[in-house]
Design a protein around this motif. Structure first.
Motif, mmCIF file in Angstrom:
data_model
loop_
_atom_site.group_PDB
_atom_site.id
_atom_site.type_symbol
_atom_site.label_atom_id
_atom_site.label_comp_id
_atom_site.label_asym_id
_atom_site.label_seq_id
_atom_site.Cartn_x
_atom_site.Cartn_y
_atom_site.Cartn_z
ATOM 1 N N CYS A 64 4.818 62.257 -15.706
ATOM 2 C CA CYS A 64 4.068 62.681 -16.809
ATOM 3 C C CYS A 64 3.843 63.983 -17.228
ATOM 4 O O CYS A 64 3.788 64.648 -18.193
ATOM 5 C CB CYS A 64 2.959 61.503 -16.867
ATOM 6 S SG CYS A 64 3.322 59.985 -17.212
ATOM 7 N N HIS A 65 3.075 64.522 -16.034
ATOM 8 C CA HIS A 65 2.798 66.156 -16.246
ATOM 9 C C HIS A 65 3.895 67.133 -16.257
ATOM 10 O O HIS A 65 3.766 68.157 -16.916
ATOM 11 C CB HIS A 65 1.707 66.300 -14.957
ATOM 12 C CG HIS A 65 0.529 65.681 -15.360
ATOM 13 N ND1 HIS A 65 0.140 64.344 -14.648
ATOM 14 C CD2 HIS A 65 -0.564 66.005 -16.171
ATOM 15 C CE1 HIS A 65 -0.998 64.114 -15.257
ATOM 16 N NE2 HIS A 65 -1.693 64.913 -16.057
ATOM 17 N N LYS A 66 5.219 66.639 -15.588
ATOM 18 C CA LYS A 66 6.168 67.825 -15.524
ATOM 19 C C LYS A 66 6.972 67.695 -16.989
ATOM 20 O O LYS A 66 7.420 68.508 -17.449
ATOM 21 C CB LYS A 66 7.153 67.100 -14.503
ATOM 22 C CG LYS A 66 6.855 67.496 -12.992
ATOM 23 C CD LYS A 66 7.649 67.254 -12.097
ATOM 24 C CE LYS A 66 7.603 67.749 -10.825
ATOM 25 N NZ LYS A 66 8.542 67.534 -9.733
ATOM 26 N N SER A 67 7.034 66.435 -17.535
ATOM 27 C CA SER A 67 7.548 66.058 -18.851
ATOM 28 C C SER A 67 6.825 66.432 -20.113
ATOM 29 O O SER A 67 5.742 66.015 -20.008
ATOM 30 C CB SER A 67 8.298 64.765 -18.967
ATOM 31 O OG SER A 67 8.830 64.538 -20.026
ATOM 32 N N SER A 68 7.392 67.069 -21.151
ATOM 33 C CA SER A 68 6.581 66.983 -22.423
ATOM 34 C C SER A 68 6.877 66.048 -23.355
ATOM 35 O O SER A 68 6.150 65.821 -24.347
ATOM 36 C CB SER A 68 6.624 68.603 -23.075
ATOM 37 O OG SER A 68 8.384 68.525 -23.272
ATOM 38 N N ASP A 69 7.765 65.241 -22.982
ATOM 39 C CA ASP A 69 8.309 63.957 -23.863
ATOM 40 C C ASP A 69 7.527 62.726 -23.079
ATOM 41 O O ASP A 69 7.127 62.751 -21.928
ATOM 42 C CB ASP A 69 9.704 63.910 -23.735
ATOM 43 C CG ASP A 69 10.384 64.772 -24.437
ATOM 44 O OD1 ASP A 69 9.670 65.467 -25.527
ATOM 45 O OD2 ASP A 69 11.376 65.359 -23.854
ATOM 46 N N MET A 86 2.308 59.005 -21.101
ATOM 47 C CA MET A 86 2.167 60.482 -21.230
ATOM 48 C C MET A 86 1.071 61.018 -20.650
ATOM 49 O O MET A 86 0.238 60.353 -20.560
ATOM 50 C CB MET A 86 2.474 61.031 -22.621
ATOM 51 C CG MET A 86 1.601 60.680 -23.621
ATOM 52 S SD MET A 86 1.567 61.100 -25.454
ATOM 53 C CE MET A 86 3.315 61.521 -25.844
ATOM 54 N N SER A 87 0.891 62.266 -20.328
ATOM 55 C CA SER A 87 -0.043 63.009 -19.817
ATOM 56 C C SER A 87 -1.182 62.894 -20.914
ATOM 57 O O SER A 87 -0.873 63.128 -22.107
ATOM 58 C CB SER A 87 0.205 64.437 -19.226
ATOM 59 O OG SER A 87 0.497 65.255 -20.201
ATOM 60 N N GLU A 119 -2.779 65.735 -21.572
ATOM 61 C CA GLU A 119 -2.824 66.820 -22.461
ATOM 62 C C GLU A 119 -1.780 66.551 -23.478
ATOM 63 O O GLU A 119 -1.794 67.180 -24.501
ATOM 64 C CB GLU A 119 -2.194 68.028 -21.462
ATOM 65 C CG GLU A 119 -2.103 69.287 -22.061
ATOM 66 C CD GLU A 119 -1.377 70.390 -20.989
ATOM 67 O OE1 GLU A 119 -0.822 71.266 -21.465
ATOM 68 O OE2 GLU A 119 -1.716 70.244 -19.601
ATOM 69 N N ASN A 120 -0.579 66.019 -23.073
ATOM 70 C CA ASN A 120 0.341 65.988 -24.176
ATOM 71 C C ASN A 120 -0.257 65.110 -25.273
ATOM 72 O O ASN A 120 0.145 65.127 -26.515
ATOM 73 C CB ASN A 120 1.771 65.563 -23.646
ATOM 74 C CG ASN A 120 2.411 66.361 -22.789
ATOM 75 O OD1 ASN A 120 2.247 67.698 -23.086
ATOM 76 N ND2 ASN A 120 3.201 66.126 -21.714
ATOM 77 N N LYS A 141 -2.469 66.909 -27.711
ATOM 78 C CA LYS A 141 -1.484 67.889 -28.328
ATOM 79 C C LYS A 141 -0.682 67.088 -29.574
ATOM 80 O O LYS A 141 -1.065 67.353 -30.842
ATOM 81 C CB LYS A 141 -0.419 68.752 -27.815
ATOM 82 C CG LYS A 141 -1.064 69.526 -26.949
ATOM 83 C CD LYS A 141 0.386 70.180 -26.116
ATOM 84 C CE LYS A 141 -0.295 71.241 -24.929
ATOM 85 N NZ LYS A 141 1.040 71.864 -24.489
#
Length: 86
Positions: free
Chosen positions: A20-25, A40-41, A43-44, A47
């Motif tokens: 989850c943290h590696k992917s922005s999707d 998802m993370s 952070e994402n 956002k």
């Protein structure tokens, strides 16, 4: 490309968290071959929520412009200066 994993893989929480943290999707979770959840993370997610809220505000602004509910910028700034002693 979206990442899709079966629900049984959620047992590997550390790996899923890293993914989850590696992917922005978002990562799509399937159950019995069908879409079930999205993760998802934080952070994402935050956002995404900020972007959605911005789009809502822009939609409101565009609607106000279409309705003619606008003020002259110089007049508005002048009244703000008077109100806040600027």
């Amino acid at each position: 490309m979206p990442q899709i994993i079966p629900i049984k893989d959620l047992k590997n929480t550390a790996e899923i968290s890293e993914l989850c943290h590696k992917s922005s999707d978002p990562i799509y979770i399937t159950k019995n071959g069908y879409g079930d959840m999205v993760i998802m993370s934080m952070e994402n997610y935050e956002k995404l929520i900020k972007k959605i809220n911005l789009y809502k505000e822009l939609e409101i602004s565009e609607k106000q412009i279409e309705e003619g509910n606008v003020k002259d910028a110089r007049t508005s700034l002048s009244s703000l200066r008077e109100k806040y002693d600027l």
